[in-house]
Design a protein around this motif. Structure first.
Motif, PDB file in Angstrom:
ATOM      1  N   VAL A   1      -8.038  -1.844  -2.472  1.00 24.23           N
ATOM      2  CA  VAL A   1      -7.661  -3.487  -1.290  1.00 24.23           C
ATOM      3  C   VAL A   1      -7.521  -3.781  -2.173  1.00 24.23           C
ATOM      4  CG1 VAL A   1      -9.540  -4.776  -1.357  1.00 24.23           C
ATOM      5  CG2 VAL A   1     -10.461  -2.510  -1.084  1.00 24.23           C
ATOM      6  N   ARG A   2      -6.530  -4.687  -1.605  1.00 26.51           N
ATOM      7  CA  ARG A   2      -5.232  -5.124  -1.482  1.00 26.51           C
ATOM      8  C   ARG A   2      -5.690  -7.039  -0.498  1.00 26.51           C
ATOM      9  NH1 ARG A   2       0.251  -4.682  -3.444  1.00 26.51           N
ATOM     10  NH2 ARG A   2      -0.156  -2.126  -4.177  1.00 26.51           N
TER      11      ARG A   2
ATOM     12  N   SER B   1      -2.556  -6.681  11.789  1.00 25.05           N
ATOM     13  CA  SER B   1      -2.725  -5.226  12.196  1.00 25.05           C
ATOM     14  C   SER B   1      -2.476  -4.323  10.363  1.00 25.05           C
ATOM     15  CB  SER B   1      -2.220  -4.897  12.872  1.00 25.05           C
ATOM     16  OG  SER B   1      -0.753  -5.260  12.557  1.00 25.05           O
ATOM     17  N   ALA B   2      -3.341  -3.452  11.142  1.00 22.37           N
ATOM     18  CA  ALA B   2      -3.061  -2.709   9.714  1.00 22.37           C
ATOM     19  C   ALA B   2      -2.978  -0.609  10.218  1.00 22.37           C
ATOM     20  CB  ALA B   2      -4.560  -1.974   8.909  1.00 22.37           C
ATOM     21  N   SER B   3      -2.111  -0.286   9.440  1.00 22.20           N
ATOM     22  CA  SER B   3      -1.415   1.330  10.397  1.00 22.20           C
ATOM     23  C   SER B   3      -1.317   2.396   9.173  1.00 22.20           C
ATOM     24  CB  SER B   3       0.122   0.531  10.878  1.00 22.20           C
ATOM     25  OG  SER B   3       0.883   1.670  11.225  1.00 22.20           O
ATOM     26  N   ASP B   4      -1.014   3.554   9.753  1.00 22.78           N
ATOM     27  CA  ASP B   4      -0.554   4.917   9.208  1.00 22.78           C
ATOM     28  C   ASP B   4       0.490   4.280   8.387  1.00 22.78           C
ATOM     29  OD1 ASP B   4      -2.606   7.024  10.982  1.00 22.78           O
ATOM     30  OD2 ASP B   4      -3.280   6.045   9.990  1.00 22.78           O
ATOM     31  N   ASP B   5       1.319   3.352   9.199  1.00 22.54           N
ATOM     32  CA  ASP B   5       3.432   3.633   8.135  1.00 22.54           C
ATOM     33  C   ASP B   5       2.871   3.141   7.034  1.00 22.54           C
ATOM     34  OD1 ASP B   5       2.407   0.943   8.940  1.00 22.54           O
ATOM     35  OD2 ASP B   5       4.546   0.840  10.552  1.00 22.54           O
ATOM     36  N   LYS B   6       1.386   2.359   6.648  1.00 26.24           N
ATOM     37  CA  LYS B   6       1.182   1.597   5.098  1.00 26.24           C
ATOM     38  C   LYS B   6       1.249   0.325   5.120  1.00 26.24           C
ATOM     39  CE  LYS B   6       3.123   6.353   3.057  1.00 26.24           C
ATOM     40  NZ  LYS B   6       4.368   6.274   2.405  1.00 26.24           N
ATOM     41  N   MET B   7       1.364  -0.859   6.143  1.00 24.20           N
ATOM     42  CA  MET B   7       1.818  -2.405   6.449  1.00 24.20           C
ATOM     43  C   MET B   7       0.695  -2.468   7.473  1.00 24.20           C
ATOM     44  SD  MET B   7       4.982  -2.402   5.726  1.00 24.20           S
ATOM     45  CE  MET B   7       5.842  -0.942   5.792  1.00 24.20           C
TER      46      MET B   7
ATOM     47  N   HIS C   1       0.814  -1.415  -0.113  1.00 25.67           N
ATOM     48  CA  HIS C   1      -0.136  -0.127  -0.239  1.00 25.67           C
ATOM     49  C   HIS C   1       0.894   1.085   0.397  1.00 25.67           C
ATOM     50  CE1 HIS C   1      -3.715  -1.500  -0.113  1.00 25.67           C
ATOM     51  NE2 HIS C   1      -3.693  -2.426   1.020  1.00 25.67           N
ATOM     52  N   THR C   2      -0.064   2.339  -0.545  1.00 28.09           N
ATOM     53  CA  THR C   2       0.902   3.530  -0.734  1.00 28.09           C
ATOM     54  C   THR C   2       0.718   4.556  -0.007  1.00 28.09           C
ATOM     55  OG1 THR C   2      -0.001   3.862  -2.560  1.00 28.09           O
ATOM     56  CG2 THR C   2       2.196   2.749  -3.564  1.00 28.09           C
ATOM     57  N   ASP C   3      -0.236   4.487   0.995  1.00 30.21           N
ATOM     58  CA  ASP C   3      -0.648   4.957   1.924  1.00 30.21           C
ATOM     59  C   ASP C   3      -1.039   4.795   2.814  1.00 30.21           C
ATOM     60  OD1 ASP C   3      -2.226   8.359   0.948  1.00 30.21           O
ATOM     61  OD2 ASP C   3      -1.556   7.745   3.034  1.00 30.21           O
ATOM     62  N   ARG C   4      -1.604   5.441   4.073  1.00 30.54           N
ATOM     63  CA  ARG C   4      -1.959   4.664   5.373  1.00 30.54           C
ATOM     64  C   ARG C   4      -3.212   3.396   5.052  1.00 30.54           C
ATOM     65  NH1 ARG C   4      -4.928   9.704   7.514  1.00 30.54           N
ATOM     66  NH2 ARG C   4      -4.175   9.391   9.366  1.00 30.54           N
TER      67      ARG C   4
END
Lengths: 148, 315
Positions: free
Chosen positions: B45-46, B299-305, B19-22
């Motif tokens: 969506v991935r 988990s999903a984060s603002d760090d794009k991970m 992902h290239t954004d949060r």
């Protein structure tokens, strides 16, 4: 030392110039994602407003947190939310992403302090507001107005 | 299964980059093992799948706008962004909510080529609705909002009209700021909520009374977990084996369990694991894998991970 530099960086980035221009040219009725009222940018003269001073930026470099407080000129200033949004937008570009930023109106400076603070610190609402084309345009005009 | 081992920790299994954004949210496919979907501010969506051979995840698809997949149905009605969707247990009803403060319930019409009919537009929240979730076994809908409350909706009369049957607010031990997320335990008799007020709250109801058809049985506050997170808690999720995971703006993921101590005041909960710097930035979503054995957490984060974790004994 790092703390002072960050603070300096932040407050310089936030030298947001809010241009006030003639009502007829700029009057926009906007459906604001953030606030209920429809502020109309009215002004009597062209003026620049320095919203944030160095003292109102607090940096905690250990926790990577920044607190910015700003003082709207009047208690019922409808621009408070816009100013806050401008601060968010400007910071997003200038600052390293890992800092956590809280933006608040300085205590006692606004009638809707709690409500304004809550909106400015809800990241989902901030993103929604900045995706609103009318709001985005207004914010861009504010933050880019001094770049020549 | 009791989770009382003192040496448990959250071990990072894999980091899913792409992902290239949060990344706002993750969801495990309930039917296919090891399949995860994630949605992001990058407008995609991935879909990530775990290889049965290597056991590692790779991105199998990137769903963007109108390009990749042709949509079957488009549901229109909300006036602004739709923030959350939830299917009921039988898959016949879909609930949605959004910034327009409303909650919509749609019913799928199988005889009409799977069209969706709006069966309710519920207004009651005074601000954005952050999440909707159906109860795991009954057609009772829960919503939580920027107005600091949790509302419970069900249809009590023969007309099938949904009404708000209860509001959990600060007045009845509820949250004092935006409520971001809700989750139920496997039995459906307990619920966990989290908020911008930095607390996680546990609630309960008498599920057998409710299932016996007595009518609506109110939810009551059990306990409040505070002092663990120091930034907004965005997500909570209760695993099938009783572990509550929370993800917050302090970049941590924390796990809580029933402390199993016999207290006069009733059940209490304790911290099982605190994972500091789980991500580089805010943790927006935590979700346990739906099976009982794997103990995998996404988990999903603002760090794009997106990260996959395993709850396991530390060496």
């Amino acid at each position: 030392m790092l703390e002072l530099r960050t603070r300096d960086l932040v407050s310089r980035a936030l030298l947001i110039k809010i241009q006030r221009t003639k009502t007829e040219e700029r009057e926009k009725k906007m459906t604001l994602g953030l606030i209920n009222a429809n502020p109309v940018v009215q002004a009597k003269k062209e003026g620049l407003l320095r919203v944030v001073s160095e003292e109102s930026v607090t940096v905690d470099d250990k926790l990577d947190r920044i607190l910015i407080t700003f003082t709207p000129t009047i208690q019922h200033c409808s621009m408070a939310n816009i100013i806050g949004l401008c601060l968010r937008a400007k910071l997003k570009e200038c600052l390293q992403l890992h800092y956590k930023v809280d933006i608040r109106v300085s205590p006692g400076s606004h009638a809707d302090e709690v409500s304004v603070n809550k909106q400015l610190n809800d990241k989902e609402r901030v993103v929604a507001a900045l995706e609103n084309p009318n709001l985005r345009q207004l914010v861009d005009e504010c933050i880019y107005s001094d770049e020549i | 299964m009791k989770v009382m081992d003192k040496n448990l920790g959250l071990e990072e299994v894999q980091k899913l980059e792409g992902h290239t954004d949060r990344v706002w949210n993750v969801a495990w496919n309930p039917a296919a093992d090891g399949v995860i979907a994630s949605c992001s501010a990058d407008k995609t969506v991935r879909i990530w799948e775990q290889s049965s051979l290597t056991r590692s995840w790779t991105c199998k698809a990137v769903l963007e706008g109108a390009h990749t997949r042709s949509s079957v149905s488009v549901l229109r009605g909300h006036e602004s962004e739709v923030k959350s969707v939830s299917w009921n247990a039988s898959g016949s009803l879909l609930a949605t909510c959004g910034r327009d403060k409303s909650v919509w319930i749609w019913e799928i019409q199988p005889e009409e080529d799977d069209e969706f009919d709006t069966i309710a537009v519920l207004t009651g929240h005074s601000e954005d609705v952050k999440m909707v979730l159906w109860h795991p076994t009954m057609d009772v809908l829960f919503s939580c909002s920027y107005d600091n409350t949790i509302k419970i909706w069900c249809s009590e009369d023969e007309d099938g009209d949904y009404n708000c049957v209860q509001t959990l607010s600060e007045l009845n031990n509820g949250h004092s700021s935006t409520v971001w997320s809700i989750s139920f335990n496997a039995a459906g008799d307990k619920m966990v909520t989290c908020s911008d007020d930095l607390a996680v709250k546990i609630w309960k109801t008498d599920i057998s009374r409710m299932q016996s058809g007595e009518g609506y049985v109110p939810w009551t506050h059990v306990c409040t977990l505070s002092g663990f997170h120091d930034r907004t808690i965005y997500s909570v999720h209760w695993s099938r084996d009783g572990v509550i995971a929370s993800g917050a703006g302090d970049d941590t993921i924390q796990l809580f369990v029933d402390s199993d101590s016999d207290s006069v005041d009733g059940p209490s909960y304790k911290l099982l694991v605190k994972k500091e710097k789980a991500h580089e930035m805010d943790v927006n979503s935590v979700q346990w894998a739906p099976d009982k054995e794997s103990r995998l957490l996404a988990s999903a984060s603002d760090d794009k991970m997106v990260k996959i974790w395993k709850l396991a004994s530390e060496p």
